[in-house]
Design a protein around this motif. Structure first.
Motif, short mmCIF file in Angstrom:
data_model
loop_
_atom_site.label_atom_id
_atom_site.label_comp_id
_atom_site.label_asym_id
_atom_site.label_seq_id
_atom_site.Cartn_x
_atom_site.Cartn_y
_atom_site.Cartn_z
N MET A 99 0.81 -1.19 0.00
CA MET A 99 0.00 0.00 0.00
C MET A 99 0.86 1.26 0.00
SD MET A 99 -3.09 0.50 -0.24
CE MET A 99 -4.50 1.38 0.17
N LYS A 100 2.05 1.16 0.61
CA LYS A 100 2.93 2.32 0.67
C LYS A 100 3.45 2.69 -0.72
CE LYS A 100 6.85 4.16 3.15
NZ LYS A 100 7.87 3.94 4.14
N ILE A 101 3.76 1.69 -1.53
CA ILE A 101 4.27 1.95 -2.87
C ILE A 101 3.19 2.62 -3.73
CG2 ILE A 101 3.71 -0.29 -3.89
CD1 ILE A 101 6.92 1.53 -4.56
N PHE A 102 1.94 2.25 -3.52
CA PHE A 102 0.84 2.87 -4.24
C PHE A 102 0.75 4.36 -3.91
CE2 PHE A 102 -3.65 4.15 -4.51
CZ PHE A 102 -3.84 3.96 -5.87
N GLY A 103 0.98 4.73 -2.67
CA GLY A 103 0.97 6.13 -2.26
C GLY A 103 2.10 6.92 -2.90
N ILE A 104 3.26 6.31 -2.98
CA ILE A 104 4.41 6.98 -3.58
C ILE A 104 4.18 7.19 -5.08
CG2 ILE A 104 6.86 6.72 -4.15
CD1 ILE A 104 7.15 5.26 -1.45
N ILE A 105 3.68 6.16 -5.74
CA ILE A 105 3.43 6.26 -7.18
C ILE A 105 2.35 7.29 -7.48
CG2 ILE A 105 2.55 5.01 -9.19
CD1 ILE A 105 4.02 2.55 -8.11
N SER A 106 1.28 7.29 -6.69
CA SER A 106 0.21 8.26 -6.94
C SER A 106 0.68 9.68 -6.67
CB SER A 106 -1.02 7.92 -6.10
OG SER A 106 -0.71 7.97 -4.73
N PHE A 107 1.52 9.86 -5.66
CA PHE A 107 2.07 11.19 -5.39
C PHE A 107 2.93 11.67 -6.56
CE2 PHE A 107 5.53 13.87 -3.72
CZ PHE A 107 4.78 14.93 -3.24
N ALA A 108 3.76 10.77 -7.10
CA ALA A 108 4.61 11.12 -8.24
C ALA A 108 3.77 11.47 -9.47
CB ALA A 108 5.56 9.98 -8.54
N LEU A 109 2.70 10.73 -9.69
CA LEU A 109 1.84 11.00 -10.85
C LEU A 109 1.08 12.31 -10.70
CD1 LEU A 109 0.46 7.42 -11.57
CD2 LEU A 109 2.12 8.71 -12.92
N VAL A 110 0.75 12.69 -9.49
CA VAL A 110 0.02 13.93 -9.27
C VAL A 110 0.94 15.15 -9.38
CG1 VAL A 110 -1.22 15.26 -7.52
CG2 VAL A 110 -1.80 12.88 -7.90
N THR A 111 2.16 15.05 -8.87
CA THR A 111 3.06 16.20 -8.86
C THR A 111 3.87 16.37 -10.14
OG1 THR A 111 4.78 14.90 -7.77
CG2 THR A 111 3.29 16.19 -6.36
N ALA A 112 4.05 15.34 -10.93
CA ALA A 112 4.88 15.43 -12.14
C ALA A 112 4.34 16.45 -13.14
CB ALA A 112 5.04 14.06 -12.78
N PRO A 113 3.04 16.48 -13.47
CA PRO A 113 2.56 17.48 -14.42
C PRO A 113 2.72 18.92 -13.92
CG PRO A 113 0.96 15.72 -14.21
CD PRO A 113 1.99 15.50 -13.15
N ALA A 114 2.66 19.11 -12.62
CA ALA A 114 2.81 20.46 -12.08
C ALA A 114 4.23 20.98 -12.29
CB ALA A 114 2.46 20.48 -10.60
N LEU A 115 5.21 20.10 -12.36
CA LEU A 115 6.60 20.53 -12.55
C LEU A 115 6.82 21.11 -13.95
CD1 LEU A 115 8.50 17.66 -10.75
CD2 LEU A 115 8.11 19.99 -9.95
N ALA A 116 5.94 20.81 -14.87
CA ALA A 116 6.09 21.34 -16.23
C ALA A 116 5.86 22.85 -16.26
CB ALA A 116 5.11 20.65 -17.17
N PHE A 117 5.18 23.40 -15.26
CA PHE A 117 4.86 24.81 -15.25
C PHE A 117 5.82 25.64 -14.41
CE2 PHE A 117 0.89 22.61 -16.15
CZ PHE A 117 0.59 23.19 -17.38
N VAL A 118 6.87 25.03 -13.89
CA VAL A 118 7.86 25.74 -13.09
C VAL A 118 8.89 26.32 -14.04
CG1 VAL A 118 9.63 25.49 -11.32
CG2 VAL A 118 7.50 24.23 -11.12
#
Length: 88
Positions: free
Chosen positions: A1-20
């Motif tokens: 379950m912990k790996i699922f949280g890490i992967i979902s966090f990465a998928l949510v924050t990755a698109p936001a980095l495109a606007f930095v």
């Protein structure tokens, strides 16, 4: 379950980095008042083989009577604009 949280966090924050925005190494104010001698020094520093190449002497021009620095600035902006249009 912990790996699922890490992967979902990465998928949510990755698109936001495109606007930095990235930090530019060159200060745009340093290039603002560029004259022909400055262009020659910049070209020599960036490409030691070709150095300065202006076959039709555009850097010597005085477009609209505003001076050499304004002409070089206008040509620089036009080159950036046309390059972006060509990539679109």
């Amino acid at each position: 379950m912990k790996i699922f949280g890490i992967i979902s966090f990465a998928l949510v924050t990755a698109p936001a980095l495109a606007f930095v925005s990235t930090q530019s190494k060159t200060n745009s104010n340093a290039l603002a008042g560029m004259n022909k001698e400055g262009l020659m020094e910049l070209a020599k520093a960036q490409n030691n083989v070709v150095k300065f190449y202006d076959p039709i002497s555009l850097a010597d021009g005085d477009f609209w009577g505003q001076g050499e620095e304004a002409t070089i600035g206008w040509l620089r902006q036009a080159e950036i604009k046309h390059g972006r249009v060509a990539m679109a």
